[in-house]
Motif scaffolding. Structure first.
Motif, mmCIF file in Angstrom:
data_model
loop_
_atom_site.group_PDB
_atom_site.id
_atom_site.type_symbol
_atom_site.label_atom_id
_atom_site.label_comp_id
_atom_site.label_asym_id
_atom_site.label_seq_id
_atom_site.Cartn_x
_atom_site.Cartn_y
_atom_site.Cartn_z
ATOM 1 N N ASP A 46 59.809 1.526 1.856
ATOM 2 C CA ASP A 46 59.032 2.732 1.026
ATOM 3 C C ASP A 46 57.512 2.692 1.567
ATOM 4 O O ASP A 46 56.999 3.904 1.792
ATOM 5 N N GLY A 47 57.075 1.786 1.318
ATOM 6 C CA GLY A 47 55.576 1.522 1.815
ATOM 7 C C GLY A 47 55.426 1.965 3.098
ATOM 8 O O GLY A 47 54.511 3.006 3.316
ATOM 9 N N ALA B 170 50.129 -4.723 0.627
ATOM 10 C CA ALA B 170 51.205 -5.486 0.431
ATOM 11 C C ALA B 170 51.210 -7.104 1.184
ATOM 12 O O ALA B 170 52.035 -7.918 0.803
ATOM 13 N N TYR B 171 50.094 -7.204 1.824
ATOM 14 C CA TYR B 171 49.677 -8.361 2.542
ATOM 15 C C TYR B 171 48.629 -9.183 2.023
ATOM 16 O O TYR B 171 47.884 -8.549 1.459
ATOM 17 N N ARG C 290 43.802 -7.886 6.516
ATOM 18 C CA ARG C 290 44.019 -6.437 6.093
ATOM 19 C C ARG C 290 43.124 -5.439 6.899
ATOM 20 O O ARG C 290 43.928 -4.371 7.133
ATOM 21 N N GLN C 291 41.948 -5.804 7.381
ATOM 22 C CA GLN C 291 41.234 -4.643 8.007
ATOM 23 C C GLN C 291 41.842 -4.428 9.393
ATOM 24 O O GLN C 291 42.133 -3.214 9.806
ATOM 25 N N LEU D 256 52.754 -11.421 -2.112
ATOM 26 C CA LEU D 256 51.869 -10.843 -0.908
ATOM 27 C C LEU D 256 52.549 -11.574 0.284
ATOM 28 O O LEU D 256 52.792 -12.739 0.241
ATOM 29 N N MET D 257 52.748 -11.060 1.203
ATOM 30 C CA MET D 257 52.928 -11.073 2.517
ATOM 31 C C MET D 257 52.036 -11.861 3.439
ATOM 32 O O MET D 257 50.990 -11.445 3.520
ATOM 33 N N ARG D 258 52.227 -13.134 3.684
ATOM 34 C CA ARG D 258 51.278 -13.931 4.236
ATOM 35 C C ARG D 258 51.333 -14.158 5.843
ATOM 36 O O ARG D 258 50.550 -14.419 6.636
ATOM 37 N N ALA D 259 52.818 -13.867 6.078
ATOM 38 C CA ALA D 259 53.220 -14.040 7.664
ATOM 39 C C ALA D 259 54.272 -12.960 7.840
ATOM 40 O O ALA D 259 55.054 -12.772 7.162
ATOM 41 N N ARG D 260 54.105 -12.248 9.100
ATOM 42 C CA ARG D 260 55.190 -11.173 9.670
ATOM 43 C C ARG D 260 55.356 -11.347 11.074
ATOM 44 O O ARG D 260 54.276 -11.382 11.807
ATOM 45 N N HIS D 261 56.331 -11.627 11.235
ATOM 46 C CA HIS D 261 56.664 -11.983 12.774
ATOM 47 C C HIS D 261 57.621 -10.687 13.223
ATOM 48 O O HIS D 261 58.825 -10.645 12.587
#
Length: 155
Positions: free
Chosen positions: A24-25, A37-38, A54-55, A116-121
């Motif tokens: 949704d986001g 969300a991160y 975030r930036q 909060l998501m701290r890592a995304r691969h």
């Protein structure tokens, strides 16, 4: 809409809800909203690009959506354990020349204690499609609850 934080360890129910909230986001196509969300120092690998914080996330998704027009995304839970969730996804978009694509991928996520998501691969492949082959058709924004998911679409 329930806005209570979804935090680890994830259950089947909370993992499914976390995936839908992420979908949704992203379907808002609002870089600043997505970035919330991160974690402030979140680390991503998106295809071959590394993004930190975030930036950089805001700049990355703004650049992405300036190129990937009429973006529509569907995510599906693949697995979860503790603070980690794996998803698969597909999204459709077109470029500024009107060429359509369907992008398929997998993501591995890791969350902090506050959810909060701290890592995304993310690993993603793009497939050219004809406009007539589009399967993700709804008005901009949230995917309607009655719109088929990935499995129902045969993806």
């Amino acid at each position: 809409m329930n806005t209570q934080p979804l935090v680890p360890p994830f259950t089947q129910e909370s993992a499914l809800a976390k995936v839908r909230r992420a979908e949704d986001g992203w379907n808002t196509r609002d870089p600043e909203k997505v970035a919330l969300a991160y974690t402030p120092d979140s680390r991503w690998r998106n295809r071959s690009e590394w993004v930190t914080g975030r930036q950089e996330i805001i700049r990355f998704v703004a650049r992405k959506w300036a190129r990937e027009l009429d973006y529509r995304l569907v995510k599906e839970l693949w697995a979860h354990e503790g603070s980690r969730i794996a998803v698969r996804f597909a999204y459709e978009w077109h470029d500024d020349a009107g060429r359509w694509y369907r992008s398929f991928g997998n993501e591995n996520w890791e969350f902090d204690d506050s959810g909060l998501m701290r890592a995304r691969h993310a690993s993603i492949n793009d497939a050219p499609i004809e406009e007539s082959e589009r399967r993700l058709r709804w008005a901009p924004g949230r995917r309607p609850d009655d719109h088929p998911g990935l499995t129902d679409l045969g993806f």
